[in-house]
Design a protein around this motif. Structure first.
Motif, PDB file in Angstrom:
ATOM      1  N   GLY A 126     138.490  53.700   2.231  1.00 34.52           N
ATOM      2  CA  GLY A 126     138.931  52.089   1.010  1.00 34.52           C
ATOM      3  C   GLY A 126     139.129  52.860  -0.043  1.00 34.52           C
ATOM      4  N   GLU A 150     142.968  44.590  -1.121  1.00 35.67           N
ATOM      5  CA  GLU A 150     142.538  43.016  -1.291  1.00 35.67           C
ATOM      6  C   GLU A 150     141.773  43.860   0.075  1.00 35.67           C
ATOM      7  OE1 GLU A 150     144.935  38.572  -2.085  1.00 35.67           O
ATOM      8  OE2 GLU A 150     145.176  40.119  -0.151  1.00 35.67           O
ATOM      9  N   LYS A 153     138.737  45.527  -0.816  1.00 37.83           N
ATOM     10  CA  LYS A 153     137.980  45.020  -1.374  1.00 37.83           C
ATOM     11  C   LYS A 153     136.890  44.141  -0.518  1.00 37.83           C
ATOM     12  CE  LYS A 153     137.023  41.148  -4.457  1.00 37.83           C
ATOM     13  NZ  LYS A 153     135.660  41.132  -4.358  1.00 37.83           N
ATOM     14  N   TYR A 156     134.410  47.353   0.527  1.00 40.56           N
ATOM     15  CA  TYR A 156     133.532  47.080  -0.150  1.00 40.56           C
ATOM     16  C   TYR A 156     132.484  46.065  -0.218  1.00 40.56           C
ATOM     17  CZ  TYR A 156     136.171  51.815  -1.818  1.00 40.56           C
ATOM     18  OH  TYR A 156     135.957  52.868  -1.748  1.00 40.56           O
ATOM     19  N   ASP A 157     133.190  44.899  -0.259  1.00 38.99           N
ATOM     20  CA  ASP A 157     132.129  43.672  -0.254  1.00 38.99           C
ATOM     21  C   ASP A 157     131.055  44.352   1.088  1.00 38.99           C
ATOM     22  OD1 ASP A 157     133.314  43.388  -2.537  1.00 38.99           O
ATOM     23  OD2 ASP A 157     134.682  41.198  -1.741  1.00 38.99           O
ATOM     24  N   SER A 160     128.114  46.708  -0.688  1.00 40.51           N
ATOM     25  CA  SER A 160     127.703  46.285  -2.096  1.00 40.51           C
ATOM     26  C   SER A 160     126.585  45.868  -2.226  1.00 40.51           C
ATOM     27  CB  SER A 160     129.092  45.483  -2.583  1.00 40.51           C
ATOM     28  OG  SER A 160     129.321  44.017  -2.615  1.00 40.51           O
ATOM     29  N   PHE A 166     129.961  50.785  -4.921  1.00 37.76           N
ATOM     30  CA  PHE A 166     130.777  49.799  -4.100  1.00 37.76           C
ATOM     31  C   PHE A 166     131.135  48.341  -4.892  1.00 37.76           C
ATOM     32  CE2 PHE A 166     130.188  51.368   0.537  1.00 37.76           C
ATOM     33  CZ  PHE A 166     130.255  52.868   0.227  1.00 37.76           C
ATOM     34  N   LYS A 167     129.941  47.787  -5.604  1.00 35.80           N
ATOM     35  CA  LYS A 167     130.058  46.739  -6.261  1.00 35.80           C
ATOM     36  C   LYS A 167     131.132  47.079  -7.431  1.00 35.80           C
ATOM     37  CE  LYS A 167     124.975  45.023  -6.420  1.00 35.80           C
ATOM     38  NZ  LYS A 167     123.886  44.991  -6.708  1.00 35.80           N
ATOM     39  N   SER A 170     134.510  47.335  -6.100  1.00 38.27           N
ATOM     40  CA  SER A 170     134.842  46.191  -5.984  1.00 38.27           C
ATOM     41  C   SER A 170     135.079  44.864  -7.195  1.00 38.27           C
ATOM     42  CB  SER A 170     133.837  45.084  -4.947  1.00 38.27           C
ATOM     43  OG  SER A 170     134.001  44.531  -4.858  1.00 38.27           O
ATOM     44  N   ASN A 171     134.643  45.333  -7.859  1.00 35.59           N
ATOM     45  CA  ASN A 171     134.741  44.388  -9.621  1.00 35.59           C
ATOM     46  C   ASN A 171     136.091  45.397  -9.623  1.00 35.59           C
ATOM     47  OD1 ASN A 171     132.923  43.063  -9.345  1.00 35.59           O
ATOM     48  ND2 ASN A 171     131.908  44.206 -10.579  1.00 35.59           N
ATOM     49  N   HIS A 174     138.817  43.314  -7.497  1.00 36.50           N
ATOM     50  CA  HIS A 174     139.424  42.457  -8.184  1.00 36.50           C
ATOM     51  C   HIS A 174     140.186  42.172  -9.294  1.00 36.50           C
ATOM     52  CE1 HIS A 174     138.118  37.966  -8.850  1.00 36.50           C
ATOM     53  NE2 HIS A 174     137.993  38.752  -9.720  1.00 36.50           N
TER      54      HIS A 174
END
Length: 188
Positions: A126, A150, A153, A156-157, A160, A166-167, A170-171, A174
């Motif tokens: 990532g 993308e 993400k 990581y999702d 997450s 990881f959350k 990911s945010n 986004h």
């Protein structure tokens, strides 16, 4: 998870003597293939090294098991296509003695549990994709940057729900994707 963008230039290679055994690690291999596609597996060091030598246009995230680790690392560590090396072993202490001399293996890359290996791999891939996305964005290749973000993400999702870091990543991704989508609409 997003489709693998055409500008992704990495591969995960896993060398493990048990891969030739029927039914060996099938669940774990499938989980890794789902998250880290492409995944190439080998059970013989010489075949693995020949393959690594033939890959010139991709970055390699290399996983090896304890029995092969020291010889394989010595052989491939300095190759430019090697991005990271992970040693999957039950005896971390034994390997931590010799591994310090190699910069592409950190102590965090000595792993004894498959979920930890998957998490470390996702984090490193990532991060690699984000850096490539950043290069594309700086070069005004916005579509390619968005695709890389993308895909990162999506990686990581996958983890997450169990990992707060990881959350957050990911945010952040986004937000980058949303910003690039807005820029793309403005240019249209």
């Amino acid at each position: 998870m997003a489709n693998l963008p055409s500008n992704v230039n990495h591969i995960v290679i896993w060398l493990d003597q048990r891969f030739s055994l029927p039914g060996s690690n099938e669940r774990m291999k499938e989980k890794f293939r789902h998250v880290t596609n492409p995944l190439k597996t080998f059970d013989k060091p010489t075949v693995c090294i020949d393959f690594i030598d033939s890959v010139k246009d991709k970055k390699i995230f290399l996983i090896t098991t304890g029995p092969f680790a020291q010889d394989l690392v010595r052989e491939v560590h300095d190759l430019p296509q090697i991005e990271f090396i992970y040693i999957y072993t039950h005896d971390i202490n034994d390997h931590s003695r010799w591994v310090r001399q190699y910069s592409k293996i950190g102590i965090e890359h000595l792993i004894n549990f498959d979920e930890n290996l998957l998490e470390c791999l996702i984090h490193d891939i990532g991060g690699y994709l984000m850096r490539d996305g950043d290069k594309c964005e700086r070069g005004r290749e916005l579509i390619q940057a968005k695709q890389l973000y993308e895909y990162a993400k999506g990686l990581y999702d996958q983890m997450s729900t169990e990992n707060e870091e990881f959350k957050e990543i990911s945010n952040e991704l986004h937000q980058r994707i949303t910003k690039l989508s807005s820029k793309s609409r403005l240019k249209s």
